[in-house]
Structure formats: structure tokens, C-alpha cells
Motif scaffolding. Structure first.
Motif, PDB file in Angstrom:
ATOM      1  N   HIS A 144       0.881  -1.197   0.042  1.00 51.83           N
ATOM      2  CA  HIS A 144       0.075  -0.092   0.126  1.00 51.83           C
ATOM      3  C   HIS A 144       0.968   1.394   0.066  1.00 51.83           C
ATOM      4  O   HIS A 144       0.232   2.321  -0.149  1.00 51.83           O
ATOM      5  CB  HIS A 144      -1.113  -0.070   1.189  1.00 51.83           C
ATOM      6  N   THR A 145       2.288   1.062   0.045  1.00 49.92           N
ATOM      7  CA  THR A 145       3.210   2.118   0.084  1.00 49.92           C
ATOM      8  C   THR A 145       3.607   2.617  -1.307  1.00 49.92           C
ATOM      9  O   THR A 145       4.267   3.713  -1.536  1.00 49.92           O
ATOM     10  CB  THR A 145       4.036   1.965   0.915  1.00 49.92           C
ATOM     11  N   ALA A 146       3.353   1.558  -2.039  1.00 51.44           N
ATOM     12  CA  ALA A 146       3.899   1.717  -3.595  1.00 51.44           C
ATOM     13  C   ALA A 146       3.228   3.221  -4.421  1.00 51.44           C
ATOM     14  O   ALA A 146       2.126   3.517  -4.157  1.00 51.44           O
ATOM     15  CB  ALA A 146       3.595   0.616  -4.739  1.00 51.44           C
ATOM     16  N   ASN A 147       4.138   3.598  -5.091  1.00 56.76           N
ATOM     17  CA  ASN A 147       3.812   4.868  -5.864  1.00 56.76           C
ATOM     18  C   ASN A 147       3.544   4.587  -7.336  1.00 56.76           C
ATOM     19  O   ASN A 147       3.286   5.449  -7.937  1.00 56.76           O
ATOM     20  CB  ASN A 147       4.393   6.260  -5.516  1.00 56.76           C
ATOM     21  N   THR A 148       4.086   3.657  -7.741  1.00 58.07           N
ATOM     22  CA  THR A 148       4.231   2.968  -9.112  1.00 58.07           C
ATOM     23  C   THR A 148       3.756   1.671  -9.291  1.00 58.07           C
ATOM     24  O   THR A 148       4.348   0.668  -8.606  1.00 58.07           O
ATOM     25  CB  THR A 148       5.741   3.360  -9.849  1.00 58.07           C
ATOM     26  N   PHE A 149       2.896   1.035 -10.409  1.00 53.51           N
ATOM     27  CA  PHE A 149       2.681   0.154 -10.535  1.00 53.51           C
ATOM     28  C   PHE A 149       2.762  -0.167 -12.064  1.00 53.51           C
ATOM     29  O   PHE A 149       2.430   0.546 -13.041  1.00 53.51           O
ATOM     30  CB  PHE A 149       1.190  -0.319 -10.154  1.00 53.51           C
ATOM     31  N   VAL A 150       3.597  -1.342 -12.605  1.00 49.95           N
ATOM     32  CA  VAL A 150       4.026  -1.471 -14.114  1.00 49.95           C
ATOM     33  C   VAL A 150       3.364  -3.051 -14.074  1.00 49.95           C
ATOM     34  O   VAL A 150       3.802  -4.077 -13.536  1.00 49.95           O
ATOM     35  CB  VAL A 150       5.573  -1.465 -14.303  1.00 49.95           C
ATOM     36  N   VAL A 151       2.376  -2.951 -15.404  1.00 46.07           N
ATOM     37  CA  VAL A 151       1.979  -4.195 -15.772  1.00 46.07           C
ATOM     38  C   VAL A 151       2.567  -4.536 -17.074  1.00 46.07           C
ATOM     39  O   VAL A 151       2.515  -3.568 -18.163  1.00 46.07           O
ATOM     40  CB  VAL A 151       0.509  -3.936 -15.891  1.00 46.07           C
ATOM     41  N   ASP A 152       3.822  -5.433 -17.330  1.00 42.94           N
ATOM     42  CA  ASP A 152       4.370  -5.515 -18.422  1.00 42.94           C
ATOM     43  C   ASP A 152       3.928  -6.699 -19.308  1.00 42.94           C
ATOM     44  O   ASP A 152       3.399  -7.660 -18.719  1.00 42.94           O
ATOM     45  CB  ASP A 152       5.999  -5.729 -18.227  1.00 42.94           C
ATOM     46  N   GLU A 153       4.064  -6.729 -20.512  1.00 45.95           N
ATOM     47  CA  GLU A 153       3.609  -7.656 -21.331  1.00 45.95           C
ATOM     48  C   GLU A 153       2.022  -7.883 -21.198  1.00 45.95           C
ATOM     49  O   GLU A 153       1.644  -9.159 -20.907  1.00 45.95           O
ATOM     50  CB  GLU A 153       4.369  -8.951 -21.370  1.00 45.95           C
ATOM     51  N   ALA A 154       1.241  -6.857 -20.878  1.00 49.31           N
ATOM     52  CA  ALA A 154      -0.348  -6.900 -20.612  1.00 49.31           C
ATOM     53  C   ALA A 154      -0.942  -7.778 -21.269  1.00 49.31           C
ATOM     54  O   ALA A 154      -1.905  -8.463 -21.217  1.00 49.31           O
ATOM     55  CB  ALA A 154      -0.840  -5.581 -20.487  1.00 49.31           C
ATOM     56  N   ASP A 155      -0.694  -7.906 -22.812  1.00 46.77           N
ATOM     57  CA  ASP A 155      -1.443  -8.907 -23.713  1.00 46.77           C
ATOM     58  C   ASP A 155      -1.298 -10.183 -23.261  1.00 46.77           C
ATOM     59  O   ASP A 155      -2.023 -10.991 -23.404  1.00 46.77           O
ATOM     60  CB  ASP A 155      -1.342  -8.492 -24.935  1.00 46.77           C
ATOM     61  N   MET A 156      -0.251 -10.538 -23.209  1.00 45.09           N
ATOM     62  CA  MET A 156       0.446 -11.951 -22.744  1.00 45.09           C
ATOM     63  C   MET A 156      -0.094 -12.183 -21.132  1.00 45.09           C
ATOM     64  O   MET A 156      -0.689 -13.492 -20.913  1.00 45.09           O
ATOM     65  CB  MET A 156       1.844 -12.202 -22.706  1.00 45.09           C
TER      66      MET A 156
END
Length: 237
Positions: A144-156
Motif C-alpha cells: 500500500h506504500t507503492a507509488n508506481t505499478f507496472v504491468v509488463d506484457e499486458a496482452d500476454m
């Protein structure tokens, strides 16, 4: 343009020098300023176009190593892809030993990971959606402390059926969050997810030249029960 033009922290520039990165790729040149600005982003580009450093460099620029808390979460749909991102991130920890990066993927010792998380939290979490979600559910990984969320290769991620786990992770993250999605394509089934979690994102499609020549054939050869060296020798001869 050179990487030094981005005015990154010294340890980032030193790492880039160590790994002999001088000029950003087309994707990096166009998207790094957007990520640095804090905007949500959907980046559509081919695998191998330099996406990994497009999000890693701005993430490391923002990390406060004095804080013992998770500041960025990065998901990839397979162990191999997550480990690839992790290895790229490890280069930066060689220069800045205060930086903590962890790789959480299936097929590894979960109990050991939970034990380690009791004593300290990584600054950057990289891993597969299933394992990251498991560690959050176990109240071991505090995101809950994160300030960035990355979803890599979203289609896969969608194709492999992991979008539900990604949603579960997203639901545990704070409202004020930079959301970055990278994908070779943006399928129609992915759009409701993007609308739900992203706030007025910039959508950039980078048409890069093929990284691998279309004339090259790819073969998958089973080595089970065979001498790999002998097989390589046979192929070469």
C-alpha cells in the motif's frame, strides 16, 4: 540524444555507463519523459524495443532508499520475463547497495520469502502476478506504500489468464498511483481493465523496426534425455 540528457541520479548514470548504454532507443526517448512526469501511460511497442529500461530508469530516479517500504511493483506474465527484468534491475544495485530489489516468481521457496519479508521490505518488487498476490494475501508483502505499478506484457498477461491476479494486486495499491502498462498489442478484452484503473492515461504506440529479421527461422528443439553438447555439435556441423 544521450541518457545523460535525462539528468538521472549519479548511480543511474554510472550503471548506464557500466552496461554501455549511451543512447536511448526510440521507445525510451519518447516514453521516459512521460513516465518521469508522473502521468499514467499505456505504451504499445514490440518486445525487444527497450521497454524494460523505459520504466526501470524513472522508477529508480524516484526511489527513496532511506525508506524501508515498497515503492514500486512490476508484474510480468512468466518467470523468465520477470527474471529478465530483475537481472536488469540488479545492475543498479551493484552501484547503489542501499537499493533493494526482489524477484518473486512461482516455483521458488515461498516460506523463505515470507520469512525474509518479516525483516525488511524491498523497494522494488518484480515478479509474476500469482506469487506477488500470494505474498500480499499472506500479509508478508506490504504494497500500500507503492507509488508506481507496472504491468509488463499486458496482452500476454491476459492470454495466460493472470489478469484477475493483477486486478487483485491493483486493489491493494493506493489510490494515488502512477500506473504504467506496456504491451505489444492492446486487445479489446484489456480495455475495461485499463479504464477501471488508469486515470486519463497517455496512450503511445511506437512503431519500431523489427528487432529480429523476418528472414530468421526460430526452432525449438527438445534436449530431454540427450547430450546437449553433442546436439550443438551436430547442428553446427
Amino acid at each position: 540524444m544521450k541518457f545523460t540528457d535525462f539528468n538521472f541520479k549519479d548511480y543511474i548514470n554510472q550503471t548506464l555507463e557500466n552496461i554501455k548504454f549511451e543512447k536511448p532507443t526510440e521507445v525510451q526517448e519518447k516514453l521516459i519523459p512521460i513516465v518521469l512526469s508522473g502521468r499514467d501511460l499505456v505504451g504499445e511497442s514490440k518486445t525487444g524495443s527497450g521497454k524494460t529500461h523505459t520504466f526501470l530508469l524513472p522508477i529508480f530516479q524516484k526511489i527513496d532508499t532511506d525508506l524501508d517500504e515498497v515503492q514500486a511493483v512490476i508484474t510480468a506474465p512468466s518467470r523468465e520475463l520477470a527474471t529478465q527484468i530483475y537481472k536488469a534491475a540488479q545492475e543498479f544495485t551493484k552501484v547503489n547497495d542501499k537499493l533493494r530489489v526482489s524477484n518473486f516468481v512461482g516455483g521458488t521457496d515461498k516460506a523463505r520469502q515470507i520469512k525474509k519479508l518479516e525483516s525488511s521490505q524491498p523497494h522494488v518488487v518484480i515478479g509474476t502476478p500469482g506469487r506477488i498476490h500470494d505474498l500480499i494475501k499472506a500479509n508478508a508483502l506490504i504494497v500500500h506504500t507503492a507509488n508506481t505499478f507496472v504491468v509488463d506484457e499486458a496482452d500476454m498477461t491476459l492470454d495466460m489468464g493472470f489478469l484477475n491476479e493483477v486486478e487483485q494486486i491493483a486493489s491493494r495499491l493506493p489510490e494515488k498511483l502512477q500506473f504504467l502498462v506496456f504491451s505489444a498489442t492492446i486487445p479489446e478484452k484489456l480495455r475495461p481493465f485499463l479504464r477501471k484503473y488508469m486515470e486519463n492515461p497517455i496512450i503511445e504506440e511506437i512503431k519500431t523496426k523489427a528487432v529480429i529479421s523476418e528472414d530468421i527461422e526460430n526452432w525449438l528443439i527438445s534436449t530431454k534425455g540427450k547430450d546437449e553438447n553433442q546436439m550443438i555439435y551436430q547442428m553446427l556441423t
